[in-house]
Design a protein around this motif. Structure first.
Motif, mmCIF file in Angstrom:
data_model
loop_
_atom_site.group_PDB
_atom_site.id
_atom_site.type_symbol
_atom_site.label_atom_id
_atom_site.label_comp_id
_atom_site.label_asym_id
_atom_site.label_seq_id
_atom_site.Cartn_x
_atom_site.Cartn_y
_atom_site.Cartn_z
ATOM 1 N N SER A 128 16.917 15.673 42.513
ATOM 2 C CA SER A 128 15.479 15.482 42.602
ATOM 3 C C SER A 128 15.129 14.100 42.074
ATOM 4 O O SER A 128 15.539 13.727 40.984
ATOM 5 C CB SER A 128 14.740 16.552 41.786
ATOM 6 N N TYR A 131 10.641 15.034 38.803
ATOM 7 C CA TYR A 131 10.308 16.432 38.563
ATOM 8 C C TYR A 131 9.633 16.565 37.199
ATOM 9 O O TYR A 131 9.761 15.703 36.325
ATOM 10 C CB TYR A 131 11.548 17.328 38.634
ATOM 11 N N GLN A 186 12.847 23.170 35.428
ATOM 12 C CA GLN A 186 12.042 22.331 36.303
ATOM 13 C C GLN A 186 10.895 23.143 36.871
ATOM 14 O O GLN A 186 11.065 24.281 37.297
ATOM 15 C CB GLN A 186 12.913 21.784 37.438
ATOM 16 N N ALA A 189 7.337 23.008 42.768
ATOM 17 C CA ALA A 189 6.411 22.084 43.417
ATOM 18 C C ALA A 189 5.111 22.783 43.751
ATOM 19 O O ALA A 189 5.069 23.984 44.000
ATOM 20 C CB ALA A 189 7.041 21.518 44.692
#
Length: 310
Positions: A128, A131, A186, A189
């Motif tokens: 990623s 993040y 994490q 999204a």
């Protein structure tokens, strides 16, 4: 430690490091910005205080990662709100957008790639580009306390950084901060208003379009047609990334372009009206009102102040 206080936003923006950065003002609440920074070997720490909002877009350095820690104010990073216990991680050569609509404080820690200590069991962190992580309240409080105490101690006694034992201890503390951040979960999204094209690709395409037409008056239709998305989807992306609808964002961008030109212009050779018209402002009264609302001064004041000797 180097500490600077700025009364001009452009000078402050040029002092922020570790990224190829473009910053614009959504509005001046108070014309004051401060930044403090210091290095501990290859680590670089910056502390920023801004008495206004800011939209920062850029690409991080290719040789390390940045941990961005909000200290005060409501920050959005790549379209996601950063909670009180969130930290934003930007890997090497990552594109990012950080927007704040109010006075705020922040800290960034640049970590060289070989020292970032990404655990081997976190493949998502390696792939990623950016993040957010959510830490326990106690953990993020300790990180903020450590960073602010480090800032205050070095500001009061810069000789600390000349002592090898102290530098070693500081470096160890910074590595512990990195371990705490990279071992956290994490955040997923955001899914609000997701257009058919991925949100990050939309923003990248928007940046490319604005870069290639930097001196043109772009419209909403230019964006929707170029990206083949609806105006509603475009609006959702802008609200997530910039905290404002696209028409307001375009207005802010054009006003900042006008300001930059006025500050560099010779009032004997140009006029406010000519510069405003160049960037698509044909109604001078509305333009002057919008300009004053953002920058708290008239465009003519900017033009004549820019030519004054230092």
């Amino acid at each position: 430690m180097i500490t600077h206080t700025f009364l001009e936003f452009e000078a402050y923006a040029s002092a922020v490091g570790d990224a190829d950065l473009k910053m614009v003002l959504p509005r001046i609440d108070k014309p004051r910005w401060e930044i403090s920074e210091f290095h501990v070997d290859e680590f670089h720490l910056q502390f920023g205080s801004e008495w206004s909002g800011n939209i920062a877009e850029g690409v991080t350095r290719p040789d390390g990662r940045i941990l961005f820690i909000p200290l005060h104010g409501r920050h959005h990073a790549n379209g996601m709100p950063l909670a009180e216990n969130s930290v934003f991680v930007m890997n090497a050569s990552s594109e990012f957008t950080i927007s704040v609509q109010e006075p705020h404080d922040w800290c960034s820690v640049f970590l060289p790639i070989e020292s970032a200590l990404i655990p081997s069991n976190r493949p998502d962190s390696r792939t990623s580009s950016t993040y957010s992580v959510e830490l326990e309240d106690q953990t993020v409080a300790k990180i903020r306390w450590l960073l602010t105490q480090l800032h205050d101690s070095i500001q009061c006694n810069p000789e600390i950084l000349k002592k090898s034992a102290a530098r070693s201890a500081i470096k160890d503390d910074l590595l512990n901060v990195c371990r705490n951040v990279t071992s956290a979960n994490q955040l997923p999204a955001s899914t609000t208003g997701r257009p058919p094209l991925s949100r990050d690709k939309v923003i990248r395409a928007l940046r490319d379009l604005m870069a290639t037409h930097s001196h043109e008056c772009l419209t909403i239709e230019d964006f929707t047609q170029s990206l083949d998305i609806s105006e509603r989807s475009l609006r959702n992306v802008f609200l997530e990334y910039y905290g404002m609808p696209p028409r307001k964002y375009l207005m802010i961008q054009r006003l900042n372009q006008v300001r930059n030109v006025l500050k560099a212009a010779d009032p004997e050779e140009t006029t406010v009206t000519a510069v405003a018209a160049h960037f698509g402002f044909w109604h001078f009264g509305r333009f002057a009102g919008a300009y004053h609302k953002v920058f708290q001064e008239s465009p003519s004041t900017t033009l004549y102040r820019g030519c004054q000797p230092c």
